[in-house]
Design an enzyme around this catalytic site. Sequence first.
Site, PDB file in Angstrom:
ATOM      1  N   TYR A  63     -12.354  -1.870  -1.631  1.00 14.50           N
ATOM      2  CA  TYR A  63     -12.775  -1.965  -0.228  1.00 14.50           C
ATOM      3  C   TYR A  63     -14.287  -1.901  -0.057  1.00 14.50           C
ATOM      4  CZ  TYR A  63      -7.990  -1.779   1.607  1.00 14.50           C
ATOM      5  OH  TYR A  63      -6.687  -2.084   1.946  1.00 14.50           O
ATOM      6  N   ASN A 110      -1.270  -0.117   7.468  1.00 12.73           N
ATOM      7  CA  ASN A 110      -0.705  -1.411   7.844  1.00 12.73           C
ATOM      8  C   ASN A 110       0.001  -2.108   6.684  1.00 12.73           C
ATOM      9  OD1 ASN A 110      -2.943  -2.103   6.401  1.00 12.73           O
ATOM     10  ND2 ASN A 110      -3.987  -3.195   8.050  1.00 12.73           N
ATOM     11  N   ARG A 142      -1.640 -14.391   3.951  1.00  9.84           N
ATOM     12  CA  ARG A 142      -2.325 -13.729   5.074  1.00  9.84           C
ATOM     13  C   ARG A 142      -1.525 -13.931   6.361  1.00  9.84           C
ATOM     14  NH1 ARG A 142      -6.921 -10.375   4.528  1.00  9.84           N
ATOM     15  NH2 ARG A 142      -7.774 -11.271   6.444  1.00  9.84           N
ATOM     16  N   GLU A 152     -10.385  -9.125  -6.970  1.00 13.12           N
ATOM     17  CA  GLU A 152      -9.389  -8.069  -6.750  1.00 13.12           C
ATOM     18  C   GLU A 152      -8.347  -8.025  -7.881  1.00 13.12           C
ATOM     19  OE1 GLU A 152      -8.004  -9.049  -2.822  1.00 13.12           O
ATOM     20  OE2 GLU A 152      -9.880  -8.392  -1.877  1.00 13.12           O
ATOM     21  N   HIS A 188      -1.904  -5.513   1.773  1.00 18.90           N
ATOM     22  CA  HIS A 188      -3.191  -6.189   1.634  1.00 18.90           C
ATOM     23  C   HIS A 188      -2.959  -7.550   1.015  1.00 18.90           C
ATOM     24  CE1 HIS A 188      -7.325  -7.097   0.394  1.00 18.90           C
ATOM     25  NE2 HIS A 188      -6.773  -7.517  -0.728  1.00 18.90           N
ATOM     26  N   LYS A 204       0.834  -1.209   0.000  1.00 20.07           N
ATOM     27  CA  LYS A 204       0.000   0.000   0.000  1.00 20.07           C
ATOM     28  C   LYS A 204       0.873   1.266   0.000  1.00 20.07           C
ATOM     29  CE  LYS A 204      -3.313  -2.321   3.102  1.00 20.07           C
ATOM     30  NZ  LYS A 204      -4.477  -2.124   4.017  1.00 20.07           N
TER      31      LYS A 204
END
Length: 138
Positions: free
Chosen positions: A51, A114, A87, A128, A117, A11
Amino acid sequence: MAVERTLILAKPDTVERSLAGEILARFERRGLKLRAARLVTASREVGETHYAEHKEKPFFGELVAFITSGPTLAFVLEGEGAIATCRKTIGATNPADADPGSLRGEFALAMPNNLVHGSDSPESAEREIGIWFPDGLA
Ligand code: IDP
Ligand code: MG
């Protein structure tokens, strides 16, 4: 376990802090294969679509402002069980709860900044990848 593809975003905070290479390298070192990559500043439409599941959340405006604030390195990784493994490598959503060995646990402090993604299911990955690679993977 099935070979999967997943959409990873380094990000805008990652690119701003010059951590994009470090983040990509962590995934590659786990054995995941890089299938596509693109440096792009997300439009408002891309941010809101990506999102969309969080549209009703109080932090939605802040989240879209963040994801559109500068360049994101979007990439597609492939490997056995890639979705869950990525993840785990990324760590808990809130960096305060992320394990120290995870990317968020090592490089991030608080939300929404953070760093990374990762798709949470095969259906999310397909949706996505279509958003960030509208012309296909080439
Ligand atoms: P995930 O990125 O671990 O899948 P989600 O719950 O899908 O986490 O949330 C999407 C993104 O929204 C998070 O990565 C984070 O950047 C941001 N976010 C989630 N919860 C909050 C919050 O309470 N405040 C601000 N930003 C948040
Ligand atoms: Mg999510």
